[in-house]
Motif scaffolding. Structure first.
Motif, PDB file in Angstrom:
ATOM      1  N   ALA A  15       0.829  -1.206   0.000  1.00 26.69           N
ATOM      2  CA  ALA A  15       0.000   0.000   0.000  1.00 26.69           C
ATOM      3  C   ALA A  15       0.867   1.261   0.000  1.00 26.69           C
ATOM      4  CB  ALA A  15      -0.932  -0.007   1.209  1.00 26.69           C
ATOM      5  N   ILE A  16       1.902   1.296   0.828  1.00 25.63           N
ATOM      6  CA  ILE A  16       2.803   2.447   0.883  1.00 25.63           C
ATOM      7  C   ILE A  16       3.550   2.594  -0.434  1.00 25.63           C
ATOM      8  CG2 ILE A  16       4.856   3.408   1.997  1.00 25.63           C
ATOM      9  CD1 ILE A  16       3.821   2.160   4.630  1.00 25.63           C
ATOM     10  N   ALA A  17       3.970   1.480  -1.016  1.00 27.33           N
ATOM     11  CA  ALA A  17       4.674   1.533  -2.299  1.00 27.33           C
ATOM     12  C   ALA A  17       3.788   2.142  -3.377  1.00 27.33           C
ATOM     13  CB  ALA A  17       5.141   0.139  -2.712  1.00 27.33           C
ATOM     14  N   GLY A  18       2.498   1.839  -3.346  1.00 31.93           N
ATOM     15  CA  GLY A  18       1.561   2.421  -4.309  1.00 31.93           C
ATOM     16  C   GLY A  18       1.441   3.919  -4.138  1.00 31.93           C
ATOM     17  N   VAL A  19       1.366   4.379  -2.895  1.00 31.18           N
ATOM     18  CA  VAL A  19       1.307   5.818  -2.615  1.00 31.18           C
ATOM     19  C   VAL A  19       2.615   6.474  -3.044  1.00 31.18           C
ATOM     20  CG1 VAL A  19       1.102   7.569  -0.799  1.00 31.18           C
ATOM     21  CG2 VAL A  19      -0.358   5.547  -0.740  1.00 31.18           C
ATOM     22  N   ALA A  20       3.736   5.825  -2.768  1.00 26.41           N
ATOM     23  CA  ALA A  20       5.049   6.369  -3.150  1.00 26.41           C
ATOM     24  C   ALA A  20       5.175   6.477  -4.663  1.00 26.41           C
ATOM     25  CB  ALA A  20       6.167   5.498  -2.587  1.00 26.41           C
ATOM     26  N   ALA A 109       2.550  19.110  -2.226  1.00 25.10           N
ATOM     27  CA  ALA A 109       1.980  19.099  -0.872  1.00 25.10           C
ATOM     28  C   ALA A 109       0.933  17.991  -0.743  1.00 25.10           C
ATOM     29  CB  ALA A 109       1.375  20.459  -0.551  1.00 25.10           C
ATOM     30  N   ASP A 110       0.097  17.825  -1.764  1.00 34.25           N
ATOM     31  CA  ASP A 110      -0.902  16.751  -1.739  1.00 34.25           C
ATOM     32  C   ASP A 110      -0.221  15.382  -1.640  1.00 34.25           C
ATOM     33  OD1 ASP A 110      -2.916  18.648  -2.042  1.00 34.25           O
ATOM     34  OD2 ASP A 110      -3.161  18.295  -4.194  1.00 34.25           O
ATOM     35  N   ALA A 111       0.836  15.197  -2.419  1.00 27.45           N
ATOM     36  CA  ALA A 111       1.567  13.923  -2.398  1.00 27.45           C
ATOM     37  C   ALA A 111       2.215  13.688  -1.038  1.00 27.45           C
ATOM     38  CB  ALA A 111       2.624  13.905  -3.505  1.00 27.45           C
ATOM     39  N   ALA A 112       2.770  14.745  -0.436  1.00 26.21           N
ATOM     40  CA  ALA A 112       3.405  14.610   0.881  1.00 26.21           C
ATOM     41  C   ALA A 112       2.379  14.210   1.939  1.00 26.21           C
ATOM     42  CB  ALA A 112       4.088  15.915   1.272  1.00 26.21           C
ATOM     43  N   ARG A 113       1.213  14.844   1.916  1.00 28.59           N
ATOM     44  CA  ARG A 113       0.168  14.481   2.887  1.00 28.59           C
ATOM     45  C   ARG A 113      -0.249  13.025   2.716  1.00 28.59           C
ATOM     46  NH1 ARG A 113      -1.475  19.805   1.813  1.00 28.59           N
ATOM     47  NH2 ARG A 113      -2.923  19.102   0.201  1.00 28.59           N
ATOM     48  N   ALA A 114      -0.398  12.578   1.461  1.00 26.12           N
ATOM     49  CA  ALA A 114      -0.789  11.186   1.213  1.00 26.12           C
ATOM     50  C   ALA A 114       0.298  10.223   1.671  1.00 26.12           C
ATOM     51  CB  ALA A 114      -1.085  10.982  -0.275  1.00 26.12           C
ATOM     52  N   LEU A 115       1.535  10.538   1.352  1.00 26.51           N
ATOM     53  CA  LEU A 115       2.638   9.646   1.711  1.00 26.51           C
ATOM     54  C   LEU A 115       2.801   9.561   3.231  1.00 26.51           C
ATOM     55  CD1 LEU A 115       4.837   7.830   0.583  1.00 26.51           C
ATOM     56  CD2 LEU A 115       6.351   9.810   0.522  1.00 26.51           C
ATOM     57  N   LEU A 116       2.826  10.706   3.911  1.00 22.81           N
ATOM     58  CA  LEU A 116       2.972  10.692   5.366  1.00 22.81           C
ATOM     59  C   LEU A 116       1.753  10.047   6.030  1.00 22.81           C
ATOM     60  CD1 LEU A 116       4.666  14.146   5.978  1.00 22.81           C
ATOM     61  CD2 LEU A 116       5.706  11.885   6.039  1.00 22.81           C
ATOM     62  N   GLY A 117       0.582  10.250   5.450  1.00 21.85           N
ATOM     63  CA  GLY A 117      -0.619   9.592   5.960  1.00 21.85           C
ATOM     64  C   GLY A 117      -0.517   8.087   5.866  1.00 21.85           C
ATOM     65  N   SER A 118       0.113   7.594   4.779  1.00 20.47           N
ATOM     66  CA  SER A 118       0.278   6.146   4.624  1.00 20.47           C
ATOM     67  C   SER A 118       1.233   5.578   5.674  1.00 20.47           C
ATOM     68  CB  SER A 118       0.754   5.792   3.212  1.00 20.47           C
ATOM     69  OG  SER A 118       2.108   6.118   3.020  1.00 20.47           O
ATOM     70  N   PHE A 119       2.097   6.439   6.228  1.00 20.43           N
ATOM     71  CA  PHE A 119       2.989   6.029   7.313  1.00 20.43           C
ATOM     72  C   PHE A 119       2.300   6.122   8.674  1.00 20.43           C
ATOM     73  CE2 PHE A 119       6.996   7.794   4.986  1.00 20.43           C
ATOM     74  CZ  PHE A 119       6.927   6.761   4.068  1.00 20.43           C
ATOM     75  N   GLY A 120       1.110   6.724   8.709  1.00 21.42           N
ATOM     76  CA  GLY A 120       0.400   6.913   9.968  1.00 21.42           C
ATOM     77  C   GLY A 120       0.745   8.218  10.664  1.00 21.42           C
ATOM     78  N   VAL A 121       1.406   9.135   9.973  1.00 20.49           N
ATOM     79  CA  VAL A 121       1.778  10.419  10.563  1.00 20.49           C
ATOM     80  C   VAL A 121       0.552  11.319  10.610  1.00 20.49           C
ATOM     81  CG1 VAL A 121       3.221  12.476  10.290  1.00 20.49           C
ATOM     82  CG2 VAL A 121       4.154  10.224   9.757  1.00 20.49           C
ATOM     83  N   THR A 122       0.256  11.839  11.787  1.00 19.57           N
ATOM     84  CA  THR A 122      -0.919  12.699  11.951  1.00 19.57           C
ATOM     85  C   THR A 122      -0.586  14.094  12.460  1.00 19.57           C
ATOM     86  OG1 THR A 122      -1.271  11.829  14.175  1.00 19.57           O
ATOM     87  CG2 THR A 122      -2.468  10.745  12.374  1.00 19.57           C
ATOM     88  N   ARG A 123       0.586  14.297  13.007  1.00 14.51           N
ATOM     89  CA  ARG A 123       0.937  15.605  13.583  1.00 14.51           C
ATOM     90  C   ARG A 123       1.651  16.486  12.553  1.00 14.51           C
ATOM     91  NH1 ARG A 123       4.695  14.362  18.012  1.00 14.51           N
ATOM     92  NH2 ARG A 123       5.217  12.725  16.568  1.00 14.51           N
TER      93      ARG A 123
END
Length: 189
Positions: A15-20, A109-123
């Protein structure tokens, strides 16, 4: 605490690889390399997606520089101008930063939010917009962080956007600056 979302993804790595892979279409800068054809992440993800920048290696250097300067990220806000995929914010959060605030062009910025979201980053708060002398950086900082001290990461963007005077409005106390290969210290100062 058990997050129900962990049970919805059969193969987290896939899933993360797909977002990346999607993020690579907008975070890529420069031409293809002989050993890396096509578009690839500018900031690579170790063991998953190679990139032009080796974030863990760079972060190890940044961490040493911050330590040498007596700067502790714990409890501070990490501000990253030109954050690209947001992986420096990810490292800053892992080092104890209270929150990460980044800026880059809208699709990046959209890609960064999606990628960090796939890592579980919320802050994090990542704002998309054209960066330049008139950018209102302060308006992107969430109200709950108003006046919170932070560290400004200004990494290899000066050649692209200069040094916007509006950065002075952010409550940063220390800046980690990275110039370009052809830039000398006097020019950077």
């Amino acid at each position: 605490y058990v997050d129900f979302q962990a049970f919805a993804i059969a193969n987290e790595r896939h899933a993360i690889a797909g977002v990346a892979e999607q993020a690579a279409t907008v975070t890529h800068f420069g031409g293809s390399r002989l050993h890396r054809q096509g578009k690839y992440l500018y900031q690579g993800i170790p063991g998953l997606s190679p990139g032009k920048r080796d974030v863990p290696r760079r972060w190890a250097l940044y961490a040493k520089l911050l330590e040498k300067a007596g700067v502790d990220l714990r409890g501070q806000v990490a501000f990253d101008v030109g954050c690209n995929a947001g992986l420096i914010l990810y490292e800053a959060l892992a080092a104890g930063a209270r929150w990460g605030v980044g800026w880059d062009r809208p699709p990046v910025a959209d890609a960064a939010r999606a990628l960090l979201g796939s890592f579980g980053v919320t802050r994090i708060t990542i704002t998309g917009g054209e960066l330049g002398a008139d950018t209102d950086f302060l308006s992107a900082v969430p109200a709950h962080l108003a006046g919170s001290p932070g560290v400004l990461f200004f990494l290899a963007v000066s050649e692209h956007i200069g040094f916007p005077p509006t950065l002075a409005e952010l409550p940063w106390t220390h800046m980690l600056y990275e110039g370009h290969a052809d830039q000398d210290i006097q020019t950077a100062k």
